[in-house]
Motif scaffolding. Sequence first.
Motif, PDB file in Angstrom:
ATOM      1  N   LEU A 107       0.825  -1.212   0.000  1.00  0.00           N
ATOM      2  CA  LEU A 107       0.000   0.000   0.000  1.00  0.00           C
ATOM      3  C   LEU A 107       0.859   1.263   0.000  1.00  0.00           C
ATOM      4  O   LEU A 107       0.490   2.276  -0.620  1.00  0.00           O
ATOM      5  N   LEU A 108       1.996   1.224   0.682  1.00  0.00           N
ATOM      6  CA  LEU A 108       2.899   2.378   0.642  1.00  0.00           C
ATOM      7  C   LEU A 108       3.405   2.628  -0.773  1.00  0.00           C
ATOM      8  O   LEU A 108       3.391   3.762  -1.271  1.00  0.00           O
ATOM      9  N   ALA A 109       3.883   1.559  -1.418  1.00  0.00           N
ATOM     10  CA  ALA A 109       4.397   1.702  -2.784  1.00  0.00           C
ATOM     11  C   ALA A 109       3.285   2.071  -3.758  1.00  0.00           C
ATOM     12  O   ALA A 109       3.463   2.909  -4.646  1.00  0.00           O
ATOM     13  N   TRP A 110       2.117   1.435  -3.606  1.00  0.00           N
ATOM     14  CA  TRP A 110       0.984   1.738  -4.483  1.00  0.00           C
ATOM     15  C   TRP A 110       0.525   3.187  -4.313  1.00  0.00           C
ATOM     16  O   TRP A 110       0.174   3.858  -5.291  1.00  0.00           O
ATOM     17  N   GLY A 111       0.535   3.678  -3.072  1.00  0.00           N
ATOM     18  CA  GLY A 111       0.119   5.059  -2.828  1.00  0.00           C
ATOM     19  C   GLY A 111       1.026   6.068  -3.504  1.00  0.00           C
ATOM     20  O   GLY A 111       0.564   7.109  -3.985  1.00  0.00           O
ATOM     21  N   VAL A 112       2.330   5.794  -3.565  1.00  0.00           N
ATOM     22  CA  VAL A 112       3.239   6.685  -4.287  1.00  0.00           C
ATOM     23  C   VAL A 112       2.937   6.643  -5.779  1.00  0.00           C
ATOM     24  O   VAL A 112       2.896   7.675  -6.457  1.00  0.00           O
ATOM     25  N   TRP A 113       2.696   5.437  -6.319  1.00  0.00           N
ATOM     26  CA  TRP A 113       2.444   5.313  -7.754  1.00  0.00           C
ATOM     27  C   TRP A 113       1.138   5.987  -8.161  1.00  0.00           C
ATOM     28  O   TRP A 113       1.036   6.540  -9.269  1.00  0.00           O
ATOM     29  N   VAL A 114       0.131   5.963  -7.300  1.00  0.00           N
ATOM     30  CA  VAL A 114      -1.171   6.546  -7.639  1.00  0.00           C
ATOM     31  C   VAL A 114      -1.026   8.006  -8.059  1.00  0.00           C
ATOM     32  O   VAL A 114      -1.664   8.456  -9.022  1.00  0.00           O
ATOM     33  N   TYR A 115      -0.180   8.755  -7.363  1.00  0.00           N
ATOM     34  CA  TYR A 115      -0.024  10.182  -7.662  1.00  0.00           C
ATOM     35  C   TYR A 115       1.177  10.472  -8.552  1.00  0.00           C
ATOM     36  O   TYR A 115       1.439  11.626  -8.878  1.00  0.00           O
ATOM     37  N   ARG A 116       1.905   9.438  -8.962  1.00  0.00           N
ATOM     38  CA  ARG A 116       3.049   9.619  -9.870  1.00  0.00           C
ATOM     39  C   ARG A 116       3.034   8.531 -10.939  1.00  0.00           C
ATOM     40  O   ARG A 116       4.050   7.931 -11.239  1.00  0.00           O
ATOM     41  N   SER A 117       1.845   8.276 -11.481  1.00  0.00           N
ATOM     42  CA  SER A 117       1.709   7.160 -12.418  1.00  0.00           C
ATOM     43  C   SER A 117       2.498   7.374 -13.698  1.00  0.00           C
ATOM     44  O   SER A 117       2.771   6.419 -14.420  1.00  0.00           O
ATOM     45  N   ALA A 172       8.228   5.372 -10.028  1.00  0.00           N
ATOM     46  CA  ALA A 172       7.060   4.997  -9.219  1.00  0.00           C
ATOM     47  C   ALA A 172       6.497   3.643  -9.660  1.00  0.00           C
ATOM     48  O   ALA A 172       6.018   2.862  -8.832  1.00  0.00           O
ATOM     49  N   TRP A 173       6.545   3.358 -10.956  1.00  0.00           N
ATOM     50  CA  TRP A 173       6.091   2.054 -11.439  1.00  0.00           C
ATOM     51  C   TRP A 173       6.930   0.928 -10.828  1.00  0.00           C
ATOM     52  O   TRP A 173       6.389  -0.079 -10.350  1.00  0.00           O
ATOM     53  N   HIS A 174       8.231   1.095 -10.843  1.00  0.00           N
ATOM     54  CA  HIS A 174       9.108   0.057 -10.291  1.00  0.00           C
ATOM     55  C   HIS A 174       8.921  -0.069  -8.778  1.00  0.00           C
ATOM     56  O   HIS A 174       8.992  -1.174  -8.227  1.00  0.00           O
ATOM     57  N   PHE A 175       8.661   1.047  -8.129  1.00  0.00           N
ATOM     58  CA  PHE A 175       8.424   0.996  -6.688  1.00  0.00           C
ATOM     59  C   PHE A 175       7.144   0.221  -6.383  1.00  0.00           C
ATOM     60  O   PHE A 175       7.093  -0.587  -5.441  1.00  0.00           O
ATOM     61  N   ALA A 176       6.104   0.454  -7.184  1.00  0.00           N
ATOM     62  CA  ALA A 176       4.856  -0.291  -6.994  1.00  0.00           C
ATOM     63  C   ALA A 176       5.067  -1.793  -7.214  1.00  0.00           C
ATOM     64  O   ALA A 176       4.529  -2.627  -6.476  1.00  0.00           O
ATOM     65  N   LEU A 177       5.878  -2.169  -8.216  1.00  0.00           N
ATOM     66  CA  LEU A 177       6.157  -3.587  -8.459  1.00  0.00           C
ATOM     67  C   LEU A 177       6.960  -4.200  -7.317  1.00  0.00           C
ATOM     68  O   LEU A 177       6.764  -5.366  -6.965  1.00  0.00           O
TER      69      LEU A 177
END
Length: 704
Positions: free
Chosen positions: A144-154, A159-164
């Motif tokens: 959720l932390l990584a996904w939350g960063v990607w949501v606002y920096r898609s 941010a994509w790699h952080f979400a993965l």
Amino acid sequence: MQLAPRLLQTLGAVLAMGAFLTALLLALQAPTVGLSLAADEGAGLRITASAVSRLGPADRVLSLGGVALQPDFVIEEPDMLPDWARYNDLMAGMRALNAAMEAPQVAAQLADGRRVDLEVRTRHWYQLPMLFWFQCFVGVVCFLLAWGVWVYRSGDRAAWHFALSGLGVMLSACCAAVYSSRELALQAEVFLWLSRLNHLGAMLFTSALVMLLWHYPTTLARRSPALLAYAMTVLTFVLFVWQVVPAPPMGNAAVLALFSFSFAAAFVQWRRTRGRPLERAALKWYLLSIYLGTGLFATGILLPVALGIAPPASQGLMFSVFLFMFAGIVAGITRYRLFDLDRWWFRAWSWFIGGLCLLLLDLALVSLFDMSQAGALGLSLALLGWVYFPARQWLWARLAGGTSAEEAGRSLGRALEALAAAPDEAQLRVRWRQVLSEQFAPLEVQERPPAAASGVAIAENGLALHLPEPGGGPGLALRLPQSGARLFGRDDAARGEVLWRMVQHVHDAMQRRETDVQAERGRIMRDLHDDLGGKLLSMVYMGQGEMQQIARAAMQDMRDVLSALGSQGCSLDEALATWRTEAAQRMQLLGRQLDWCQPDDCRGVWLSARQQTNLGRIVREAITNSLKHADAPRVRVEWVCEGGAIGLRVEDERGDQPSAESATQPRTARTIGERVSDLGGTVQWQRADAGGTVVQVSVPVAPA
């Protein structure tokens, strides 16, 4: 189509909830007989805790449902097994145990010869061990932390790699939570695929982390190797599933090998961010988060498994390092209080390196010298205490030597001395800027609107330090300290607060002194006006001839003195108009000619009361010298305003005097020189081409 951030956040929450509920459902399907078992040197498994009244911790179970119990049956992580034969035997044993426990009861054969029938039940959610909940919590929160960063920096590849990477941690942690928290048996196919997916999650996390370092804080190259990195993830997963790699621990070795590429990327990023303090601070935070977290996990779990040594800590508990790692990465990517990093950068790394050295020494002594765990731990602690800690203290003293308390005190003392020596408020502002430049060495100093100058504060993620001006007015913004080598930190803000209090005290003292001076001037003005003024006025009315003229001149001088004492200054064009009128009247009374030249617009220059008085006396003395001593028929007065200074040139034609030397009286030259010196200017006496006298004066002034 671009989805709304709220919808993306909801989607992330659904994914996280789905992963957790799947893990919970699989964990609840595992059968239980109410025993906690552990492996030791004896045959079978030893009971550590029992919910069955006929069994206790002193008992040992040899078989369950006719299936002989092996030490591998209670292993926490199947990747730790040294070869595929034991790995497959574990899965076969799980299959046999699960089949035996499908009946309502299962017989337990004890080492003392007893045979006890145990009831087989399914677990309730409240019977799951804390280790299950903890691992699921870590995986879900990291995702959720990584996904939350990607949501606002898609649109940001980092941010994509952080979400993965967050997805990889959630996959690995939730899978491990199921089989590491089992009581004994677990459906073999479920166990097998959870183990494989755990390995896939670890590889996905590592690949994404390396790619994140490739793109953050700067992109190292246009062509990203992301496709190659994720292809390696899929390839190692397939090789692990087909059991092509020599042994299960080789999967951990593949993770370590892939992670080693991060060091090269970190080195290049470090060189790229030279001279860019905000990016360098973000990189520091990021590297600290990654290497502290992954370093502890690799040293505590992956490296011992790769060396065939029992890990010193539980894998489930070691997942806690990912919480700190992801929180640190989020702080670095969002650039939250990066300026605080330098306060504990060295301490954090020294703490981490100390713990790493302890673990590596312990592992080396156990594996190379066949020492016991207790003996290896004691020797490791001794070596750290004798070698590492003294070396760390020496290095810290070298690094922090330039910022000792003694040197900081001397620096503040010099700053106070410079501020206290300022003669007036204008000079105090100049010296305030000089002190700030000496203390912080910023690349630039900018003025800020007065409304924004509220106090000392760090701004722009540490790129700027905002400070007020003494006495109000526009504040200052210092940018990029130490010539752009670092960010402003809390220590800088504290030092700025001390400097601000110092300059404010100096300003207040200057204001009190000015108030006292004004009060004394008022007293002098009243005494001159009431006492001397009345007597001079009487002399003007009672005197005759030359005495009356002297009294009038004295009366005018007294009025000039009173005017100067009460004046707050004026613009140059106002003063020039007054001086021109007075000079023209004098020249007209004596029948002489005046040539007066001045700039068309002098409103950009402001004269203080002292400058107004002294310049007026200077031009009057120069004209008097030309009229009285040179007997000049024509006097030329020329004013120039340029370069932050006022230039005055007074030239007369030669009268009866033969030279400039005889036309310049020592007393006149001394009087004008003293007044010019009082204003911080220069004066020159020359001989004119026509034989007359030329006096040139230059006085610095401030803008209006």
